[in-house]
Structures are given as C-alpha cells and as structure tokens.
Write a protein that holds these residues in place. Structure first.
Motif, short mmCIF file in Angstrom:
data_model
loop_
_atom_site.label_atom_id
_atom_site.label_comp_id
_atom_site.label_asym_id
_atom_site.label_seq_id
_atom_site.Cartn_x
_atom_site.Cartn_y
_atom_site.Cartn_z
N THR A 287 -11.15 -32.45 -16.49
CA THR A 287 -11.01 -31.59 -17.67
C THR A 287 -10.58 -32.40 -18.89
N ASP A 288 -10.85 -31.80 -20.07
CA ASP A 288 -10.45 -32.39 -21.35
C ASP A 288 -11.03 -33.78 -21.57
N VAL A 293 -17.13 -32.39 -22.95
CA VAL A 293 -17.08 -31.16 -23.74
C VAL A 293 -18.23 -31.11 -24.73
N ALA A 296 -21.38 -30.36 -22.91
CA ALA A 296 -21.42 -28.95 -22.51
C ALA A 296 -21.79 -28.06 -23.69
N GLN A 297 -21.23 -28.35 -24.86
CA GLN A 297 -21.55 -27.54 -26.03
C GLN A 297 -23.01 -27.66 -26.42
N LYS A 385 -13.60 -20.02 -24.29
CA LYS A 385 -12.83 -21.23 -23.95
C LYS A 385 -12.92 -21.51 -22.45
N VAL A 388 -16.41 -22.92 -21.61
CA VAL A 388 -16.55 -24.34 -21.99
C VAL A 388 -15.74 -25.22 -21.05
N THR A 389 -14.56 -24.74 -20.66
CA THR A 389 -13.73 -25.50 -19.71
C THR A 389 -14.46 -25.67 -18.38
N SER A 392 -17.72 -27.99 -18.97
CA SER A 392 -17.43 -29.40 -19.25
C SER A 392 -16.84 -30.09 -18.03
#
Length: 437
Positions: A287-288, A293, A296-297, A385, A388-389, A392
């Motif tokens: 994550t993060d 990210v 993924a977007q 959120k 997306v989490t 990603s």
C-alpha cells in the motif's frame, strides 16, 4: 441523426444494449460532432427524449443539485438489483445529504480507509500464498475473494472465511448479470439472497440475537449501519440498513474488474510493471506506493466500468444552447469524459505519469470513474478512496517477483459491447514465490 434540439429521434434503447460502452461515441459521430466537441446530444432512450452530456461543463451541469434529482432517474430493472430498494443513490435533498454523510463518515474517513488498507494488504498476501500453492488462477477470481474478505473484515461482518467467499462470489455474479436483459433475472435472484443475508446481520446487530449483537464490535461499520438514521433522526428499516451495508461492501468486490484490467495494462506496459516492482520492493509493502497509485488511477480513467449515469431535470434549464425540460432525463457520459481530449493530454494514451504529481484526483473535474462532484455535497462514491487503495495494492501485488500474468490474446481482450465488461478468462496468472519476495 440530427443534433438539433427538438429533432425527431427514433428510440435507441436497443442500440444502447447492442453497443454498450461504444454507444455514446457512436451517437456523437452520428450527430456529426467532431471528436473534441463537448456539445450535448439529444437522444431517445426507454421511450423518452433525453440528452447526453460530457466534459467538465457536462459534469458541473449534471451534478447541480438545484437542477437535477436522482429519484426515478435510473431504470428500475438496473436500479433494483444493483443498488437495492431505498438506497442512497435514489435519494434527493435533505434525505440524500443525511444518508450520504452517514456513509461518508464510514467509508471516506481516513482512519477507516487506513483500517481497510491493512485488511486488503493482508488478504492480498494471502491471495499470493494461495496462488503459490495452487500455482495458477485468475486475477478476477482471486481478487474477488481477496476484496470480499477485506471488505467484510473492515465492516466487522461476523462471517466465516467460507461464507465471506460465497457472499463475494454472489456479489460478483450480480455484477456479471444485472446489465443484460437475458441475465437480469439472475441478478434479481442474487439481490434477494444478499438482501436476506444482510437483513439478518442488521437484525442480529439490533436485537442482540444469538450470533448477532454479541459478535458485533461497537465501533464497527456494521454497528454504525445498524444504527443508521434518516434526516429526522428516525432509525431506518432493517431492509434499508441491509441495502446500505451492501453498498459499503459490494463496490469493493466490483473493483476486481479494475484489477483484471490492471493486469492487462501491466502486460501491455512492462516498463511500468518493472518500475512498480522496484518501488514496491524498496518500500517493503503493498500500500501507499505512489507509482502503483498512479497506475491504478490511469486504469480507472481509461478502462470501461460505468458507461453512463442518469438524472432527471427538476426545472426547465439548458446547456450549450440545448433546452432541457423538467422531467427530462439527462445522461452523463462517464467514459467519454474520462477520455475527453479537451481535458486530457494524449487522452487515448495510457500514461500513469499524468497522475504522479496529482495531490487530489477528486479535484479533477473530468475524472469521474465512480461519479463526480463532492463526496458529501454531490453524488461521488464515498468508497472511492477504498477502491483506489484496493486497486493500487493489487497492482503492487501483481508486480511481485514471481508473478507471471498471461499474455494470451484471450486474457488481454474484452468486449466493449457488453456491460459490465471484463476479460472472459479473468486474466490468468501463475505465481512462484522467490527468495526476494
């Protein structure tokens, strides 16, 4: 087809069902519009004169709560199985604001999102362990299970692992069947089954029945939904609370479609796969990861998910010189806005770099894969959120050394005319854990 306001149009419902995600672009071409034109297009769907809009102006227009209402906008054969009776999606005014803020307090809160990140990371690690043991699987099937388990754990739903998997697959089947006339009845069956299950959870949490209240944590999402109130402070019905519990968990399962598309994109963009692999290995987590990210977007921007969204005009108004009459249905072209050349450089090019320096993607008016405007003031999905989490982290997991995603044509292609679409194989993959994993 003429694009003159008031021009006589033939009903295009059958064409929409045939064309799927290609419908909006086809009607724009038939109206004689250039690819970069964001002019509204009169259409006729479900026997009613309607209007198709896109672009930033279309988004602002569509999400103006003084101009539009949602109650009755979505056809019942779609709204019923997908969202459920009494869901937030069909509310307006004070009822909508109260319900939306209650759901946002749960799904949009940063602490809640962080808790989900922990759950989904653990479930994706378990997914990789299972793949290593079984040597093969599909991205769609594997993430359906991982996301379902993570969503139910996050919500505090007291289910066994086996039942969590069954419910996740039910939600997946609902999404596979609701959008087509031939299979829509199957979606209603799954909706009825899921409603019975979720209603039982709510009743157990409310009345303290055996296996119910005693197993529900007081600070859990389930407990909060069991205490869901309307705008007047009255407790909503068991069924309505059950519907909203599903609306906080089922969309996470739906992210498995984006996960399959992400796998396709990783095969087609190996440079980004390597870049994400290096970043993930260096960070030592799923994550993060900024690169994951951004990837993924871009998947959410380019690949098809929601084709259009409807609203009903609450007053007489106009957009781009085209009149809109009270009661007329207006459709927002989601995919056309996400790939609008007026708002995106090289709009048709898959380029995650465009999101690397974006602090808050929700501020991008033309980025609406799961709805637009504000989460609390408009109709943007409060679970964005979380989506997306989940996506990603999956991108990072699929870039783990030892993961081999199939590059066969059957895995990389999907029908643009089917809603909701995905690669039929689910995108096959193999995983052999390595010493560097």
């Amino acid at each position: 087809m003429s694009n003159r306001p008031g021009a006589r149009l033939f009903d295009q419902t059958a064409e929409f069902l045939r064309s799927g995600y290609l419908f909006a672009s086809r009607v724009r071409r038939a109206a004689g519009l250039e690819p970069d034109s964001d002019s509204p297009v009169p259409i006729r769907l479900l026997g009613r004169s309607s209007l198709l809009v896109r672009g930033e102006e279309g988004v602002r227009f569509f999400y103006d709560n003084d101009l539009f209402r949602r109650d009755g906008a979505m056809p019942a054969f779609i709204r019923g199985p997908l969202f459920g009776a009494g869901a937030v999606h069909g509310l307006d005014g004070d009822s909508h604001r109260a319900r939306k803020n209650a759901l946002a307090d749960l799904a949009y809160d940063d602490a809640r999102v962080a808790a989900f990140a922990s759950c989904v990371s653990e479930e994706l690690e378990e997914m990789l362990t299972t793949l290593a043991r079984e040597r093969s699987g599909s991205v769609y099937d594997a993430t359906t299970v991982a996301f379902g388990r993570a969503a139910f754990r996050w919500a505090g739903v007291p289910v066994s692992t086996g039942e969590a998997d069954r419910r996740a697959h039910q939600m997946s089947r609902l999404l596979d069947t609701f959008g087509r006339p031939a299979t829509n009845p199957l979606a209603w069956v799954e909706r009825a089954r899921l409603d019975r299950w979720a209603t039982g959870l709510i009743r157990g949490a409310r009345d303290g029945s055996p296996g119910g209240h005693a197993r529900v944590a007081a600070d859990s999402v389930l407990a909060a939904i069991a205490d869901l109130r309307d705008e007047n402070g009255a407790l909503v019905s068991d069924h309505t609370a059950a519907v909203e519990l599903q609306n906080l968990t089922r969309p996470t399962v739906a992210v498995a479609r984006f996960a399959a598309f992400a796998a396709v994109a990783l095969v087609e963009h190996p440079d980004w796969a390597q870049r994400i692999r290096e970043a993930t290995t260096a960070a030592g987590r799923l994550t993060d990861i900024p690169e994951a990210v951004a990837f993924a977007q871009e998947v959410r921007r380019v690949y098809p998910f929601v084709p259009m969204l409807p609203a009903l005009a609450a007053v007489d108004t106009e957009i781009g010189g085209c009149p809109v009459h009270r009661g007329q249905r207006v459709f927002l072209d989601i995919l056309g806005t996400n790939t609008d050349p007026n708002h995106w450089d090289d709009a048709g090019t898959f380029d995650p770099q465009r999101f690397l320096d974006v602090t808050d993607s929700e501020e991008l008016a033309a980025f609406i894969p799961q709805g637009g405007a504000g989460v609390r003031t408009g109709h943007r999905c409060p679970g964005e959120k979380i989506a997306v989490t989940a996506l990603s982290a999956t991108v990072a997991a699929l870039c783990r050394p030892g993961v081999e995603i199939s590059d066969d044509a059957d895995d990389l292609t999907f029908p643009w005319t089917r809603m909701l679409t995905r690669p039929a194989t689910g995108v096959r993959l193999r995983y052999r854990a390595t010493a560097t994993t």
